[in-house]
Design a protein around this motif. Structure first.
Motif, PDB file in Angstrom:
ATOM      1  N   GLY A 292       0.827  -1.200   0.000  1.00 36.85           N
ATOM      2  CA  GLY A 292       0.000   0.000   0.000  1.00 36.85           C
ATOM      3  C   GLY A 292       0.861   1.249   0.000  1.00 36.85           C
ATOM      4  N   ASP A 293       0.233   2.389  -0.205  1.00 32.66           N
ATOM      5  CA  ASP A 293       0.920   3.678  -0.207  1.00 32.66           C
ATOM      6  C   ASP A 293       2.101   3.717  -1.174  1.00 32.66           C
ATOM      7  OD1 ASP A 293      -0.818   4.651   1.766  1.00 32.66           O
ATOM      8  OD2 ASP A 293       0.472   3.912   3.378  1.00 32.66           O
ATOM      9  N   GLY A 294       2.005   2.969  -2.302  1.00 34.21           N
ATOM     10  CA  GLY A 294       3.067   2.977  -3.300  1.00 34.21           C
ATOM     11  C   GLY A 294       4.299   2.180  -2.912  1.00 34.21           C
ATOM     12  N   ARG A 295       4.196   1.381  -1.867  1.00 39.04           N
ATOM     13  CA  ARG A 295       5.335   0.591  -1.416  1.00 39.04           C
ATOM     14  C   ARG A 295       5.125  -0.885  -1.742  1.00 39.04           C
ATOM     15  NH1 ARG A 295       6.157   0.446   4.154  1.00 39.04           N
ATOM     16  NH2 ARG A 295       3.907   0.399   4.360  1.00 39.04           N
ATOM     17  N   SER A 296       6.224  -1.567  -2.008  1.00 40.99           N
ATOM     18  CA  SER A 296       6.185  -3.011  -2.273  1.00 40.99           C
ATOM     19  C   SER A 296       7.291  -3.696  -1.502  1.00 40.99           C
ATOM     20  CB  SER A 296       6.381  -3.297  -3.768  1.00 40.99           C
ATOM     21  OG  SER A 296       5.329  -2.761  -4.519  1.00 40.99           O
ATOM     22  N   LYS A 297       7.083  -4.975  -1.252  1.00 39.28           N
ATOM     23  CA  LYS A 297       8.091  -5.798  -0.592  1.00 39.28           C
ATOM     24  C   LYS A 297       8.485  -6.910  -1.561  1.00 39.28           C
ATOM     25  CE  LYS A 297       8.617  -8.761   3.493  1.00 39.28           C
ATOM     26  NZ  LYS A 297       7.939  -9.183   4.735  1.00 39.28           N
ATOM     27  N   LEU A 298       9.789  -7.128  -1.717  1.00 39.15           N
ATOM     28  CA  LEU A 298      10.294  -8.213  -2.553  1.00 39.15           C
ATOM     29  C   LEU A 298      10.676  -9.379  -1.654  1.00 39.15           C
ATOM     30  CD1 LEU A 298      11.480  -9.554  -5.107  1.00 39.15           C
ATOM     31  CD2 LEU A 298      13.598  -8.266  -4.650  1.00 39.15           C
ATOM     32  N   VAL A 299      10.121 -10.550  -1.941  1.00 42.79           N
ATOM     33  CA  VAL A 299      10.494 -11.780  -1.240  1.00 42.79           C
ATOM     34  C   VAL A 299      11.115 -12.696  -2.280  1.00 42.79           C
ATOM     35  CG1 VAL A 299       9.687 -13.784   0.064  1.00 42.79           C
ATOM     36  CG2 VAL A 299       8.615 -11.545   0.435  1.00 42.79           C
ATOM     37  N   SER A 300      12.395 -13.007  -2.088  1.00 44.29           N
ATOM     38  CA  SER A 300      13.123 -13.859  -3.022  1.00 44.29           C
ATOM     39  C   SER A 300      13.513 -15.145  -2.309  1.00 44.29           C
ATOM     40  CB  SER A 300      14.374 -13.132  -3.535  1.00 44.29           C
ATOM     41  OG  SER A 300      15.024 -13.918  -4.511  1.00 44.29           O
ATOM     42  N   THR A 301      13.126 -16.277  -2.903  1.00 46.05           N
ATOM     43  CA  THR A 301      13.403 -17.584  -2.322  1.00 46.05           C
ATOM     44  C   THR A 301      14.210 -18.401  -3.320  1.00 46.05           C
ATOM     45  OG1 THR A 301      11.269 -17.493  -1.182  1.00 46.05           O
ATOM     46  CG2 THR A 301      12.345 -19.640  -1.304  1.00 46.05           C
ATOM     47  N   SER A 302      15.322 -18.970  -2.861  1.00 41.94           N
ATOM     48  CA  SER A 302      16.167 -19.807  -3.720  1.00 41.94           C
ATOM     49  C   SER A 302      16.167 -21.223  -3.168  1.00 41.94           C
ATOM     50  CB  SER A 302      17.596 -19.266  -3.739  1.00 41.94           C
ATOM     51  OG  SER A 302      17.638 -17.967  -4.273  1.00 41.94           O
ATOM     52  N   LEU A 303      15.861 -22.182  -4.037  1.00 44.86           N
ATOM     53  CA  LEU A 303      15.808 -23.583  -3.626  1.00 44.86           C
ATOM     54  C   LEU A 303      16.865 -24.383  -4.367  1.00 44.86           C
ATOM     55  CD1 LEU A 303      11.947 -24.193  -3.687  1.00 44.86           C
ATOM     56  CD2 LEU A 303      13.387 -23.727  -1.708  1.00 44.86           C
TER      57      LEU A 303
END
Length: 82
Positions: free
Chosen positions: A39-50
């Protein structure tokens, strides 16, 4: 491997030489990147490596994977700040 625009993409990260030939002796990672709208123009990046097993992760860590990934995230932060 797949794209679920605009929230997720999945790819396999391989080692290769300058010509793009895959190095079959090195482990490959399946990487999933998810973008979560905060929200409010913000994003979260979640990166997962397997990896296939813990030994592969240990080998990559010894080769500097953590430092390399951290460096790339810092570059992304700088680019997004522009």
């Amino acid at each position: 491997k797949s794209v679920e625009a605009p929230t997720k993409f999945v790819y396999v990260d391989y080692f290769s030489d300058d010509a793009g030939t895959l190095n079959q002796d090195m482990p490959a990672l399946e990487v999933t990147n998810e973008f979560i709208d905060l929200g409010d123009g913000r994003s979260k990046l979640v990166s997962t490596s397997l990896a296939d097993n813990a030994e592969q992760i240990e080998e990559l860590i010894k080769m500097g994977m953590v430092e390399g990934f951290t460096s790339q995230l810092q570059k992304l932060d700088a680019m997004l700040a522009e």
